[in-house]
Each structure stands twice: as C-alpha cells, then as structure tokens.
Design an enzyme around this catalytic site. Structure first.
Site, PDB file in Angstrom:
ATOM      1  CG  ASP A 156      -0.187   0.233   2.545  1.00 27.80           C
ATOM      2  OD1 ASP A 156       1.058   0.328   2.541  1.00 27.80           O
ATOM      3  OD2 ASP A 156      -0.861   0.333   3.583  1.00 27.80           O
ATOM      4  CG  ASP A 183       1.452   3.222   4.724  1.00 29.92           C
ATOM      5  OD1 ASP A 183       0.363   2.774   5.104  1.00 29.92           O
ATOM      6  OD2 ASP A 183       2.391   2.493   4.322  1.00 29.92           O
ATOM      7  CG  ASP A 185      -3.312   2.561   5.209  1.00 29.09           C
ATOM      8  OD1 ASP A 185      -4.496   2.299   4.905  1.00 29.09           O
ATOM      9  OD2 ASP A 185      -2.509   1.701   5.614  1.00 29.09           O
TER      10      ASP A 185
HETATM   11  P1  TTP Z   1       1.888  -1.019   6.768  1.00 28.51           P
HETATM   12  O1  TTP Z   1       1.466  -0.106   5.673  1.00 28.51           O
HETATM   13  O2  TTP Z   1       0.953  -2.122   7.105  1.00 28.51           O
HETATM   14  O3  TTP Z   1       3.298  -1.693   6.484  1.00 28.51           O
HETATM   15  P2  TTP Z   1       4.582  -1.155   5.704  1.00 28.51           P
HETATM   16  O4  TTP Z   1       4.312   0.159   5.062  1.00 28.51           O
HETATM   17  O5  TTP Z   1       5.704  -1.210   6.660  1.00 28.51           O
HETATM   18  O6  TTP Z   1       4.831  -2.276   4.622  1.00 28.51           O
HETATM   19  P3  TTP Z   1       4.080  -2.463   3.209  1.00 28.51           P
HETATM   20  O7  TTP Z   1       5.067  -2.098   2.166  1.00 28.51           O
HETATM   21  O8  TTP Z   1       3.719  -3.908   3.158  1.00 28.51           O
HETATM   22  O9  TTP Z   1       2.890  -1.573   3.195  1.00 28.51           O
HETATM   23  O10 TTP Z   1       2.103  -0.201   8.112  1.00 28.51           O
HETATM   24  C1  TTP Z   1       2.948   0.938   8.182  1.00 28.51           C
HETATM   25  C2  TTP Z   1       3.021   1.436   9.594  1.00 28.51           C
HETATM   26  O11 TTP Z   1       1.784   1.933  10.013  1.00 28.51           O
HETATM   27  C3  TTP Z   1       3.375   0.341  10.578  1.00 28.51           C
HETATM   28  O12 TTP Z   1       4.664   0.561  11.054  1.00 28.51           O
HETATM   29  C4  TTP Z   1       2.503   0.513  11.749  1.00 28.51           C
HETATM   30  C5  TTP Z   1       1.556   1.594  11.351  1.00 28.51           C
HETATM   31  N1  TTP Z   1       0.179   1.153  11.501  1.00 28.51           N
HETATM   32  C6  TTP Z   1      -0.576   1.662  12.525  1.00 28.51           C
HETATM   33  O13 TTP Z   1      -0.099   2.478  13.299  1.00 28.51           O
HETATM   34  N2  TTP Z   1      -1.863   1.264  12.659  1.00 28.51           N
HETATM   35  C7  TTP Z   1      -2.420   0.361  11.827  1.00 28.51           C
HETATM   36  O14 TTP Z   1      -3.601   0.011  11.973  1.00 28.51           O
HETATM   37  C8  TTP Z   1      -1.615  -0.166  10.759  1.00 28.51           C
HETATM   38  C9  TTP Z   1      -2.169  -1.179   9.806  1.00 28.51           C
HETATM   39  C10 TTP Z   1      -0.332   0.264  10.634  1.00 28.51           C
HETATM   40 MN    MN Z   2       2.571   0.432   3.883  1.00 29.29          MN
HETATM   41 MN    MN Z   3      -0.512   0.897   5.569  1.00 28.81          MN
END
Ligand code: TTP
Ligand code: MN
Ligand code: MN
Ligand code: MN
Length: 391
Positions: free
Chosen positions: A204, A206, A315
C-alpha cells in the site's frame, strides 16, 4: 564463549530499536524461513511464537555477512531453541522440513490467501477455511455475507495483490498533495510506511498529513475524502478514529486530544498511463475507465483491470502538529521496530510510547518532542534513520 568476531557490537543488542536493520542484508534464505514460521504462527493466532520468530529473523538482518556455521551465531540475542534448530537444519541440509511442510500445507496456503484479501482478518479467514473456502475466487462464488471492505477486497483483489511501485506511490502522492492543498493550503503531507524506509515496492502507500498551525488540521480528513470522491479517485474508503495503537498499548494514557487523530483506509483508482487518478471530468458513478460493466454494488465477480487503471491501497492519517513527530515515528514502521520501541519504552524506561505521545510514568508527565530525533533521545536510544528500521 566470546562473541564471534564477525558480530558487530550493535547486533548483540536485544531490542531491534537499538540496532540498525537495513533493507538489504546477507541472510535472506534464513530470514525468509523464520518469517514464514512467524507468519504461520500469526495465522494460528499464536502471537508470542510469531514475535519470537520475527525477532530471530530480525537479528540475522543486522549481520554484515551470511551465517555459515552455528558458531557464527555465538553472542547473538533473540535466538530461541526453536529458531536455532531451524537455522541449524538449514545450514546442514539447505532447507528445513518444518518450514517446507508449513509452506506446502493446505491450511497455511489457504489462510494466507484469504487474509490476503483486503478487509479479511485471521478470525474470518479461519471461519471461512473451516467452511471449505480456500482462495479469493471461492469467496467470490460463495454465499458468505461480506462487509463493504471485504466486497472491495474481493472486487479489486487482482490489482491489490500486485506490488505498488515507487513511481505509483509518487503518483498517488501528487494526487493527495493536490487534494490537501485544495482543501487546506499550507497543509503538509509526508510519505510514511515502507516507502519511507526505502522499500522499492509496497502493499500500500501510507501518508501522514498535518498543518503547522495547531488546530487547522481539524476536520481535514472528511474534506480531503470529499474532494477525492468528487474527482472520481476513490474506489473505497473508510475513515476511523485511531484506536489501534492505544488498544495494543496497555496502560498508556490516551492524550486528551486524541479524538482529533483520524485515519482513512482507502483504495485509489490510479490511471496507468498518466499516473494520475481517474479522469477528472468523469462523474462519480459513471462509466469507469477500462472496465466494462463494473457497476458498484453489482454481483461480486472479480474484475480484471489491466487496461486503464489500477486499484491501489492507500492509508491516510491526519495528525495535529504537536503530535507529528510521534505520528511520523509510529507510522514509519516496520511493525516489529514499532513494537520493540514500545517494549523498550515500557520495560527499560518506565515510559509509554504511542503514535500520539510519550508519557514518563516515573515523572508522571508527557515528554514533548517535535522530531523523531528528540523522541529517540528521550528514550535514551541512538537515533536510527528510517532506512535502518527494517526489522
Ligand atoms: P503497513 O502499511 O501495514 O506496512 P509497511 O508500510 O511497513 O509495509 P508495506 O510495504 O507492506 O505496506 O504499516 C505501516 C506502519 O503503520 C506500521 O509501522 C505501523 C503503522 N500502523 C498503525 O499504526 N496502525 C495500523 O492500523 C496499521 C495497519 C499500521
Ligand atoms: Mn505500507
Ligand atoms: Mn498501511
Ligand atoms: Mn480496468
């Protein structure tokens, strides 16, 4: 026994937040095996076991060269009997029976495939598995009642199971930037998550959004979402208050202003050719580019969307400026790194860390910080840059 000379001093530290964990390392075969066991434990809701395997994998990522003999591991923390047994077997035979039988087990494969659907957690996947479902297309064909997240998850599964590239993340960033400037000039957006840690792809994208004037960010999320909706950029969105971290955090006190901290799980429609969102002229609910006959709310036949656009998970989080450093640290990850920071704060410093604040339980006061560097310093930790938080 003296520690092996190949082990750097920092690798002997037992919390991942005390160590530098780069993205690229020298023990991929071993870490992949341990992480598979961790994932399997997580799918079986055995959290303790899952974290133990993940910590074991993380320590191997800090080593400057490939492990070749068991002696190379002398002096390393975080390696329990079970992990050591798996490593030993892999060093001797090139693979581990437990890892391979898990990898090929029907239960592991099905639960992984089912939890791979957006909106589906372990409990739902487990229930579906017991009911005979094995993969996303089984779910689409089944009579199961799906909530709106799961419907979107099934509908866009093909696109969402593809990795998101850095270029796609940047294109999404431009759309979010435009939305935010449109509804609140001066607001700032920051790419967080895996891309901030230097990953080249992600599951995703963020973003953290704030405004340098405290309070200006209030009510921002609904406006941003509304703007994106009118542009036809959103395929799905759900805005919630952030309760995730606090609920997992035990006794930490939520800051009084936490109700202003909002996040949005969404699915963007990213134009493949231009890297822009859906055609701006297109009315919401009108024909969707590239996909014939996909009416929202119609039957849940998974669609192939290879032509005009790609569904991408995004996100969004809005933070007040006073909490920005905590939010940035909390949303940059990795998940294990975050977990270890909190464990360090609680166990070693008698403090409670969340993505809103740091509370010192001994002094009975919040410790202010506007940057990640200051937070590490309050915690008595050497600063670890995002690219070395890949635990
Ligand atoms: P993610 O987007 O789930 O993971 P990521 O970006 O490290 O890896 P990917 O490439 O697979 O997307 O989460 C990113 C950060 O957001 C993670 O360190 C913890 C935080 N987080 C929260 O604080 N609350 C939540 O509900 C989620 C899902 C993540
Ligand atoms: Mn992510
Ligand atoms: Mn995320
Ligand atoms: Mn399409």
């Amino acid at each position: 026994l003296t520690p092996s000379p190949v082990i750097p001093k920092s690798s002997a530290k037992s919390y991942a937040c005390q160590r530098r964990t780069p993205l690229k390392h020298h023990n991929l075969l071993l870490t992949e095996a341990l992480e598979l066991l961790s994932e399997n434990a997580e799918l079986g809701e055995n959290e303790g076991r899952s974290v133990a395997f993940r910590r074991a994998a993380a320590i191997l990522k800090t080593l400057p060269q490939a492990v070749q003999r068991m002696e190379d591991l002398q002096g390393l923390p975080c390696l329990g009997d079970h992990s050591l047994r798996v490593i030993k077997e892999m060093l001797e035979y090139g693979s581990s029976q437990e890892v391979e039988s898990t990898r090929h087990s029907e239960q592991y494969q099905a639960l992984k495939a089912l939890t791979g659907i957006f909106g589906v957690g372990v409990k739902t996947a487990e229930r579906w598995f017991r009911g005979g479902l094995r993969c996303p297309s089984d779910v689409a064909k089944s009579e199961e009642r799906l909530n709106s997240a799961q419907q979107a998850g099934v509908l866009y599964h093909e696109d969402l199971s593809q990795r998101v590239s850095r270029a796609e993340a940047d294109a999404i960033g431009q759309i979010v930037e435009r939305a935010v400037q449109e509804v609140l000039p001066g607001a700032q957006i920051t790419l967080t998550g895996g891309f901030r840690r230097g990953k080249e792809t992600g599951h995703d994208v963020d973003f953290l959004i704030t405004h340098p004037e405290e309070g200006k960010e209030e009510g921002l999320m609904p406006k941003v979402i509304q703007w994106l909706e009118t542009q036809g950029v959103l395929l799905y969105q759900k805005t919630t208050r952030n309760s995730y971290l606090e609920s997992k955090d035990g006794p930490s006190r939520p800051p009084h202003n936490m109700d202003r901290f909002e996040r949005c799980f969404s699915i963007f429609k990213l134009d493949r050719s231009t890297g822009e969102g859906g055609p701006l002229a297109q009315a919401p609910g009108g024909e969707v580019g590239g996909c014939e006959g996909r009416a929202p709310g119609s039957e849940l036949e998974p669609q192939h969307c290879s032509t005009g656009w790609k569904a991408v998970r995004v996100d969004l989080v809005v933070s007040p400026y006073s909490q920005f450093g905590f939010a940035l640290l909390g949303w940059t990850g990795s998940k294990l790194f975050e977990r270890e920071l909190r464990r360090w704060a609680g166990k070693e410093k008698n403090m409670s860390l969340s993505s809103h604040a740091l509370y010192d339980n001994s002094q009975r006061r919040y410790l202010r910080a506007s940057t990640e560097e200051e937070i590490f310093s309050h915690l008595g930790l050497e600063y670890i840059p995002p690219c070395d938080r890949n635990a």
